[in-house]
Write a protein that holds these residues in place. Structure first.
Motif, mmCIF file in Angstrom:
data_model
loop_
_atom_site.group_PDB
_atom_site.id
_atom_site.type_symbol
_atom_site.label_atom_id
_atom_site.label_comp_id
_atom_site.label_asym_id
_atom_site.label_seq_id
_atom_site.Cartn_x
_atom_site.Cartn_y
_atom_site.Cartn_z
ATOM 1 N N PHE B 443 0.828 -1.201 0.000
ATOM 2 C CA PHE B 443 0.000 0.000 0.000
ATOM 3 C C PHE B 443 0.864 1.254 0.000
ATOM 4 N N LEU B 444 0.248 2.334 -0.418
ATOM 5 C CA LEU B 444 0.895 3.642 -0.381
ATOM 6 C C LEU B 444 -0.179 4.656 -0.038
ATOM 7 N N ILE B 445 0.054 5.441 0.986
ATOM 8 C CA ILE B 445 -0.912 6.487 1.353
ATOM 9 C C ILE B 445 -0.153 7.802 1.480
ATOM 10 N N GLN B 467 0.895 19.202 8.141
ATOM 11 C CA GLN B 467 1.830 18.088 7.987
ATOM 12 C C GLN B 467 1.576 17.304 6.705
ATOM 13 N N GLU B 468 2.670 16.829 6.119
ATOM 14 C CA GLU B 468 2.559 15.918 4.980
ATOM 15 C C GLU B 468 3.213 14.610 5.367
ATOM 16 N N VAL B 469 2.510 13.540 5.099
ATOM 17 C CA VAL B 469 3.033 12.233 5.483
ATOM 18 C C VAL B 469 2.927 11.286 4.307
ATOM 19 N N SER B 470 3.931 10.449 4.161
ATOM 20 C CA SER B 470 3.857 9.397 3.155
ATOM 21 C C SER B 470 4.024 8.062 3.877
ATOM 22 N N SER B 471 3.045 7.179 3.725
ATOM 23 C CA SER B 471 3.111 5.862 4.364
ATOM 24 C C SER B 471 3.079 4.794 3.291
ATOM 25 N N TYR B 472 3.940 3.820 3.435
ATOM 26 C CA TYR B 472 3.878 2.710 2.480
ATOM 27 C C TYR B 472 4.433 1.471 3.145
ATOM 28 N N GLY B 473 4.032 0.317 2.623
ATOM 29 C CA GLY B 473 4.501 -0.911 3.253
ATOM 30 C C GLY B 473 3.860 -2.148 2.678
ATOM 31 N N LEU B 474 4.103 -3.238 3.397
ATOM 32 C CA LEU B 474 3.639 -4.553 2.971
ATOM 33 C C LEU B 474 2.901 -5.226 4.102
ATOM 34 N N GLU B 475 1.875 -6.001 3.765
ATOM 35 C CA GLU B 475 1.175 -6.795 4.771
ATOM 36 C C GLU B 475 1.087 -8.232 4.293
ATOM 37 N N PHE B 476 1.459 -9.142 5.150
ATOM 38 C CA PHE B 476 1.496 -10.560 4.794
ATOM 39 C C PHE B 476 0.624 -11.337 5.774
ATOM 40 N N ASP B 477 -0.192 -12.239 5.266
ATOM 41 C CA ASP B 477 -1.072 -13.005 6.139
ATOM 42 C C ASP B 477 -1.180 -14.424 5.606
ATOM 43 N N PHE B 478 -0.925 -15.382 6.440
ATOM 44 C CA PHE B 478 -1.011 -16.783 6.037
ATOM 45 C C PHE B 478 -1.812 -17.547 7.079
#
Lengths: 352, 603
Positions: B443-445, B467-478
């Motif tokens: 995701f990227l927000i 404020q300006e923020v940039s969030s990004y990452g990965l989510e893994f679910d098994f």
């Protein structure tokens, strides 16, 4: 034979003279890492954190977080001020309701002073071997504010002196202490005089609202800077005022405009200095009119400001959620001589 | 204005189609959280048995089951969520579809919200302001009570005792016929909560709490196509605010929440509609010293009217649309009486042009008495690459509106605030095979105009859009389960990697961990079952300059259950199994190893 004997005597004399030329360690013992220079006391975060102490040495080495490094423990929540007496440093920890006593050269902890007679402590002054600490008491009680009297030989509170609301900064003049009643969580407008011979209140002097700094000049005249009521949530806005007190009476007052709320009064020789709206102004003690010319080189949103030995020391708290900064200016030419990082919310300077 | 006309236009269109539609059932059950209209987003559903086996706060449940990060000011103290690097007011919490984040501070306290007593909890990660309104940027969580018209009576009783003088109990009666439904429950939980701060001589003093919740749900099946429902919820929470490592405390806090929802649902051949009228009240009282008679308070009353309809044009195409009006009255010690009205409308078009492609496009426009609300839109796509492998993608624009505290706090409030805006993008894949599920999302927000309180002078602060923020990452679910003979094994592992940066400072936001992991192993054999849960919280920064941290920690929990009969089971819990010292908020230690015993009766 004669030569070697002479040589031996010559050697002995040389050695003897040589050892005399070195510093005798008994005369100048090494007292501790922090013997010289100055300290910045940092409050730490508003909620759930600890105050810290930054040290700046004479050769401009900045060492952060020294209390924790030396003692492996936190000071406590909101470190407010530090006062020296003898070999000790008394660090006032406002929100943890205690004073931490440490050796002023090594910062090694000696003891703590806490209990029912330390409640929202703020600042400390000493008269002889007695310490006096201003306490706001319980936040919802305007009548329980007091000065704690501490025997500095035993580091125990021996008595308390009830005062009006919000005792904050104090100045010692002879055997009297002048306590500025800033108002605590409200606003007050008095200077309370404490007689240290009887450890009781000797009188009150009414000044303008919110007396935030107090000092004395070389003539033992007491100067008080009142910020005035800031208005808004605090009530009806009122003017700031510079008050001159002699013989326990108000001799002269100089008003600011209604929307001007000055603070951080300091003295450099015969110059008074104060902070207002991001600028620093000078006021000669013989002036009667305010000087509207700011000293532009010294400008800044100063969280605290202190004059010491012809230099001006200022701090900036930044975003209040990360390290602040300090600056040192030489007052002979207003040039910046040093700047560096402090801990979170730098609030007080203490000079060795 | 142009867009409003388009919505009205759609709402009067009719098509003559007679195809039977079982999408109907799904949307009837899940409303705007239905997976069908959320193509491109993952929705995790927690079911009754997961939710109700233990009496716990919603925060505790979501940590164990959904790998969601919370920071708590000590056990049972204020608990704030951070989903996908966003802040606590950027996750929307809903009660039967009605937004319940506090109007005053925009957040939900996950310690005082109880999970049990609800039938399902839907967790939708990702931005969804078009469907869910203000604040659904990191995600949206819906707590729902299900009404089923069938002949059934059920009684539940639950009681638990635990370390540090903890007790809780829960009573519920559910009775239904083909025409009527009633569910009433009442619960109380309290604790002395005076656990030791490990490796110190201190204890969690002044941390006692007691909370009471009452809920009732009534339903009437008027006829084959119409239902009337009433939901109520009332809770009173008393908490002392516990001390920290560096300062004592004798503060206490009380908050009262009451909610009532009247809902009228209509199910037609092609059109479902739902009319909801709700009153949501909140009030808090804060005592600086618990012996004081004076307190500072804040309260808000929110009157919400909401109308949603789903129009199934055919099996491939449907339209969702709705309007919502929220009128708020707020006041408090630091807020003089203020009111605000917000009217929003949305439109969603869902289309399935071929069997394995489902996409939706949505729009939302709102109007407020106080500030401008931007027009936002979203697109989500779900593509079934294979029968058991789907790819999802979505892009959306979103907003979070300024809170009452931001607007109206005496002298500091800023009535010129604008909404916070976010653009979000997500790509994910989901794989199902029998009993195994694997998903991976990225995701990227990007957010701007985020409201921060900044110092104007050293003692006067104001909120501004800065404020300006940039969030990004990965989510893994098994997840997988294995059943053989009479053994059942379940395994779930989750891992999230999040970067969330303040653009101006180029630093990670405080209290957003880079790494967050969760794993659970369940085992059941005949009447015994046990579960082991392992959580990992990576280190978080506590200064905006990223110079100080709260250390990372591993936290293990274990539980053991025995079915004594078909209607009684007992459970034994060991929390913080390895007695680790840990904090989620600096200087606020969490409990050492503690135990709980509970009994569940259901018949």
């Amino acid at each position: 034979m004669k030569n070697s004997k002479q040589l031996a005597i010559l050697l002995a004399i040389t050695l003897f003279l040589g050892s005399c030329a070195k510093d005798d360690p008994i005369d100048n013992p090494f007292k501790g890492d922090f013997e010289k220079g100055f300290f910045v006391i940092n409050e730490g975060p508003f909620v759930a954190g600890s105050g810290t102490i930054t040290h700046v040495s004479d050769d401009n080495q900045i060492t952060p977080n020294i209390y924790k490094t030396v003692n492996d423990e936190d000071l406590g929540s909101i470190a407010q001020s530090m006062t020296f007496h003898g070999d000790n440093a008394y660090i006032v920890i406002n929100n943890a309701h205690k004073l931490v006593v440490a050796n002023k050269y090594t910062l090694k902890k000696v003891t703590t002073i806490e209990g029912d007679n330390i409640n929202n402590p703020r600042f400390m002054v000493t008269v002889g071997n007695t310490g006096y600490v201003s306490n706001w008491g319980n936040s919802s009680d305007a009548t329980d504010d007091f000065i704690a009297v501490i025997d500095l030989n035993t580091n125990m509170v021996t008595s308390t002196i009830p005062v009006g609301e919000g005792p904050e900064k104090m100045i010692v003049n002879g055997s009297k202490i002048y306590v500025a009643l800033q108002g605590g969580w409200n606003q007050n407008n008095k200077i309370t005089i404490i007689d240290t011979l009887s450890n009781s209140v000797a009188g009150n002097i009414t000044v303008a609202e919110v007396p935030n700094t107090i000092l004395k000049d070389d003539n033992n005249t007491i100067w008080v800077l009142c910020g005035g009521n800031p208005g808004g949530w605090a009530g009806v806005e009122s003017k700031g005022q510079l008050v001159k007190i002699n013989n326990d009476m108000v001799e002269n007052t100089t008003d600011f405009e209604t929307n001007e709320h000055p603070s951080l009064l300091n003295i450099n020789g015969s110059d008074l200095m104060y902070s207002l709206n991001g600028n620093v102004y000078k006021f000669d003690i013989n002036d009667t009119e305010l000087n509207s010319n700011a000293i532009s080189e010294l400008a800044g949103i100063h969280y605290t400001m202190k004059v010491h030995d012809g230099k001006l020391y200022t701090t900036n708290a930044g975003d209040f959620a990360s390290e602040g900064t300090f600056k040192v200016f030489n007052l002979s030419d207003n040039s910046e001589v040093l700047t560096g990082d402090t801990g979170v919310i730098p609030t007080f300077f203490a000079f060795q | 204005m142009k867009y409003t006309l388009v919505f009205l236009f759609f709402s009067v269109l009719t098509f003559a189609q007679n195809d039977s539609i079982n999408l109907l059932d799904e949307v009837q059950l899940y409303g705007n959280f239905s997976p069908k209209i959320n193509a491109g987003f993952q929705i995790v559903k927690l079911t009754d048995s997961v939710i109700n086996s233990n009496n716990q706060s919603l925060g505790n449940l979501l940590q164990k089951k959904a790998n969601i990060y919370f920071k708590q000011n000590g056990y049972a103290m204020v608990s704030s969520i951070a989903l996908r690097g966003s802040n606590a007011s950027q996750t929307g919490v809903y009660w039967n579809g009605i937004p319940i984040n506090s109007t005053l501070n925009g957040q939900t306290d996950f310690s005082t919200l109880k999970a049990n007593g609800f039938d399902t909890i839907e967790i939708r990660k990702g931005a969804g302001s078009t469907l869910f309104g203000s604040g659904a940027i990191g995600g949206a969580i819906n707590l729902s009570d299900k009404i089923q018209f069938q002949n059934k009576n059920e009684f539940r009783f639950h009681a638990g005792v635990g370390s540090y003088n903890s007790q809780d109990y829960f009573y519920q009666i559910r009775s239904s016929t083909k025409k009527l439904f009633a569910k009433v429950n009442f619960q109380e939980s309290k604790s002395g909560n005076k656990y030791p701060f490990l490796n110190t001589t201190l204890f969690n003093e002044n941390g006692a709490f007691k909370n009471n919740h009452f809920k009732s749900v009534f339903g009437h099946q008027i006829d084959a196509n119409n239902q009337l429902k009433i939901f109520t919820n009332y809770s009173v929470n008393h908490r002392e605010f516990s001390r920290t490592l560096t300062a004592p405390s004798d503060a206490k806090y009380k908050n009262i929440e009451s909610k009532i929802l009247l809902q009228y649902d209509h199910f037609g051949k092609q059109i479902n509609s739902s009319l909801k009228l709700a009153v949501i009240n909140e009030e808090y009282n804060y005592y600086f010293h618990k012996t004081d008679t004076d307190f500072s308070f804040g309260k808000s009353s929110n009157y919400i009217g909401k109308y949603d309809f789903n129009y199934f044009i055919n099996n491939q195409l449907s339209i969702n649309s709705g309007i919502e009006n929220k009128f708020t009255l707020g006041n408090g010690t630091n807020i003089s009486e203020k009111e605000r009205n917000i009217f929003e409308s949305y439109l969603l078009i869902q289309h399935q042009p071929i069997n394995n492609l489902n996409y939706n496009v949505s729009f939302r426009k709102g109007f407020s008495s106080v500030y401008p609300i931007p027009f936002i839109y979203a697109i989500g796509v779900k593509y079934d690459l294979l029968a058991n492998l789907s790819l999802n993608g979505n892009y959306s624009t979103n907003y979070k509106l300024p809170t009452f505290n931001d607007l109206y706090w005496d002298f500091s409030g800023n009535e010129n605030l604008n909404s916070e805006n976010s653009k979000a993008f997500e790509l994910s894949m989901e794989y199902h095979q029998n009993k195994t599920k694997l998903s991976l999302a990225s995701f990227l927000i990007n957010s701007n105009d985020l409201i921060q309180w900044r110092p104007v002078t050293n003692t006067f602060w104001r909120p501004i859009n800065i404020q300006e923020v940039s969030s990004y990452g990965l989510e893994f679910d098994f997840q997988t389960t294995l059943d053989f003979n009479q053994h059942h094994i379940g395994l779930q592992t989750q891992y999230d990697y999040t970067i969330s940066k303040d653009i101006a400072l180029d630093k990670q936001l405080i209290y957003i961990p880079f790494h967050k992991g969760n794993a659970s192993l369940d085992y059941r054999f005949k009447t015994w079952s046990t579960s082991f849960n392992q959580q990992y919280n990576g280190e978080v920064f506590t200064t905006t300059s990223n110079t100080q941290i709260v250390e990372s920690f591993w936290l293990s929990n274990m539980e053991l259950h025995k079915n004594l009969s078909s209607y009684i089971d007992i459970g034994f819990y060991i929390n913080n199994l390895f007695n680790k010292e840990y904090q989620t908020v600096a200087y606020r230690p969490m409990p050492n190893r503690n135990y709980k015993l509970n009994i569940n009766i259901k018949f």
